[in-house]
Design a protein around this motif. Structure first.
Motif, PDB file in Angstrom:
ATOM      1  N   LEU A 197       0.730  -1.106   0.051  1.00 14.85           N
ATOM      2  CA  LEU A 197      -0.097  -0.064  -0.050  1.00 14.85           C
ATOM      3  C   LEU A 197       1.003   1.255   0.094  1.00 14.85           C
ATOM      4  O   LEU A 197       1.803   1.484   0.783  1.00 14.85           O
ATOM      5  N   PRO A 204      -5.219  -7.677   1.156  1.00 13.18           N
ATOM      6  CA  PRO A 204      -5.840  -6.612   0.898  1.00 13.18           C
ATOM      7  C   PRO A 204      -6.677  -6.006   2.087  1.00 13.18           C
ATOM      8  O   PRO A 204      -7.193  -6.215   2.848  1.00 13.18           O
ATOM      9  N   VAL A 223      -8.103  -0.787  -3.367  1.00 12.83           N
ATOM     10  CA  VAL A 223      -8.138  -2.181  -3.788  1.00 12.83           C
ATOM     11  C   VAL A 223      -8.590  -2.389  -5.049  1.00 12.83           C
ATOM     12  O   VAL A 223      -7.973  -3.325  -5.886  1.00 12.83           O
ATOM     13  N   LYS A 253      -7.061  -0.185  -7.834  1.00 11.11           N
ATOM     14  CA  LYS A 253      -5.489  -0.333  -7.995  1.00 11.11           C
ATOM     15  C   LYS A 253      -4.801   1.179  -7.812  1.00 11.11           C
ATOM     16  O   LYS A 253      -3.705   1.253  -7.102  1.00 11.11           O
ATOM     17  N   TRP A 266      -2.545   0.365  -4.695  1.00 13.31           N
ATOM     18  CA  TRP A 266      -2.251  -1.077  -4.146  1.00 13.31           C
ATOM     19  C   TRP A 266      -1.559  -1.978  -5.256  1.00 13.31           C
ATOM     20  O   TRP A 266      -1.950  -2.074  -6.137  1.00 13.31           O
TER      21      TRP A 266
END
Length: 539
Positions: A421, A474, A510, A513, A535
């Protein structure tokens, strides 16, 4: 008898004067002049356009002409941006004037012409209205009604025959109707390659000038002569169809489409030099591809390490493999203040063989000047792996933005099912503290806290700092707390105060992206903060 005659004469004079005033008053009131006519009164709606313009010279152009639109939003934008536009316009003016001055100096036997002071002042121009033309070409044409009463300070020093003279321009007024053409329109920011400026009518230019500190406009006849001369010269140079051309970018390069992808892996550094007082350094690497409009990419920081290992991968979109260069710069991270540059080097893409991975050990240099003696000093080495993969015909992207918006893969060692992240804190606007405004950003995620640097006395700070969190899964159901705080060591009663905060749910990051948004800060009157989040996964 003398006394009596005196008294009678006094009363006689008083009576005669009073009678004369009464008679004169009635003659003035009742006698009508024959050569004066009553004024003709007509409603404004019956006046023609020229008569209205004479009666109302300050009426905005968007009222006079229905083709012009009102542009209050543009005036507000220019007002906010004027401190920066002032510097940019002055810089561009110098760039345009330098070749003209260089051409004229030999002709008039002038040694030098220098701008000692060049600022347009704090008063921005006002646009009365804007007209936009629709054409079938790849261009945007606008006409703007411009009125500008400025307070510039332009001081030019001229040296000739061993003497120096100064000319100062003050109190500028400009009324003009310029036509601005942006063309050609291209798919690269700022989306146009050239700016063309023409004047649709003779401009009104008024200003004051001082020659060697003396008001030159006070000389009889000089004021009108100079004003007319300038109007004629400007009109001869830029009156339509003549125009001023300013190139923003090379149209040929701007229209180029991506032709391949460059994979870069920053492996490690060897024998870096100590930068910190305690005998170590906190190195990280900034990677950039020339002619790439996206921000530079950075590795993580390796604390207290002179032989760091990163093994982090990056990808770049290549448009010109013959001209683009990969730039690698090693910095020593500092918690407060600017980061120290430890060394740099470059890799021209033309030296790479397509589809052939190559490991390179680069000596870190002080500068890219081959004749710089400082490059002889050892600064350590940087090991990188590069691989240029040109697109095949079937892989050529049709959209430039699709290629440039690619999210990098997470580095090796990322947990299966997890990812990296990345939080990039760009900037904030309109921050305001009750006691002080020295903003920094505090990130709180899963009990881990990270902070940006402190920027003193800044309501519109720009940090451009990146933070990374390695996760095993995630963060679909997580949120990150972002708070802007102000810190002051001088204020004993209020050493720290909050300038606003926002809680961001990470499910969108998530799923998409990458997101790049501007958030309104809670508990702040007008504060906003721009945050980019990615992400990255190994797949």
């Amino acid at each position: 008898m003398g006394v009596v005659s005196t008294v009678l004469s006094f009363f006689g004079f008083g009576f005669g004067a009073a009678v004369g005033l009464v008679i004169g008053y009635f003659l003035f009131i009742f006698r009508q002049p024959t050569d004066v006519k009553d004024p003709e009164i007509r409603p404004l709606v019956e006046k023609d356009l020229k008569s209205l313009q004479r009666l109302l010279p300050e009426i905005p152009v968007w009222v006079k002409n229905p083709d012009f639109d009102r542009v209050d939003w543009l005036n507000k934008f220019v007002e906010y941006m004027w401190p920066y536009l002032d510097k940019a316009i002055c810089k561009m003016a110098k760039k345009i004037a330098e070749p003209i001055i260089a051409e004229q100096k030999p002709k008039y036997k002038i040694d030098s012409i220098d701008f000692e002071t060049l600022t347009l002042g704090c008063l921005p121009p006002t646009f009365e209205g804007m007209k936009v033309y629709n054409t079938e070409e790849k261009e945007l044409i606008m006409e703007l009604g411009l009125k500008w009463a400025a307070n510039p300070n332009i001081l030019v020093a001229v040296k000739a025959f061993g003497l120096k003279a100064t000319v100062q321009v003050l109190d500028l007024q400009v009324f003009a109707l310029p036509r601005i053409t942006l063309k050609p329109l291209v798919p690269s920011f700022p989306c146009f390659a050239n700016i063309y400026v023409s004047l649709m009518q003779k401009p009104h230019v008024d200003f004051g000038a001082k020659l060697v500190g003396v008001d030159a406009m006070s000389i009889p006849g000089a004021y009108r002569l100079v004003q007319e001369l300038i109007k004629d010269q400007v009109a001869n140079m830029y009156l339509w169809p003549k125009r001023l051309e300013v190139q923003i970018m090379d149209p040929a390069k701007a229209m180029k489409k991506p032709v391949g992808i460059l994979h870069v892996k920053v492996v490690r550094a060897i024998k870096l030099k100590k930068k910190d007082l305690l005998g170590a350094s906190d190195p990280y690497v900034k990677v950039n591809l020339t002619e790439d409009k996206l921000p530079s990419k950075k590795t993580t920081v390796k604390y207290k390490n002179l032989n760091p290992e990163w093994d982090e991968e990056f990808t770049f979109v290549v448009k010109d493999p013959e001209g683009q260069v990969l730039e690698l710069t090693v910095y020593d991270w500092e918690q407060v203040g600017s980061h120290d540059k430890m060394g740099l080097n470059v890799i021209p893409l033309k030296d790479l063989t397509p589809e052939e991975p190559k490991t390179m050990t680069l000596d870190l240099l002080k500068t890219l000047n081959p004749d710089d003696s400082q490059n002889e000093k050892s600064r350590g080495q940087l090991v990188v792996e590069v691989n240029y993969k040109p697109f095949k015909d079937s892989e050529m992207p049709t959209n430039v933005e699709d290629a440039e918006g690619t999210v990098e893969k997470a580095p090796e060692g990322t947990p299966d099912g997890g990812g990296l992240l990345v939080i990039h804190i760009h900037e904030a606007q309109d921050l305001e503290g009750k006691n002080h405004t020295n903003p920094s950003v505090r990130l709180l995620f899963r009990g881990e806290e990270k902070k940006t640097k402190v920027l003193k006395k800044n309501r519109d700070p720009r940090w451009d700092q990146e933070f990374q969190f390695m996760l095993d899964e995630p963060p679909t159901n997580d949120r990150i707390h972002v708070e802007v705080i102000s810190i002051s060591k001088r204020s004993l009663l209020h050493p720290k105060e909050s300038l606003g905060y926002v809680d961001i749910y990470l499910s969108d990051v998530v799923n998409n992206k990458r997101i790049n948004e501007r958030y309104h800060l809670i508990d702040s009157k007008n504060g906003r903060i721009q945050i980019e989040m990615q992400w990255r996964t190994a797949s």
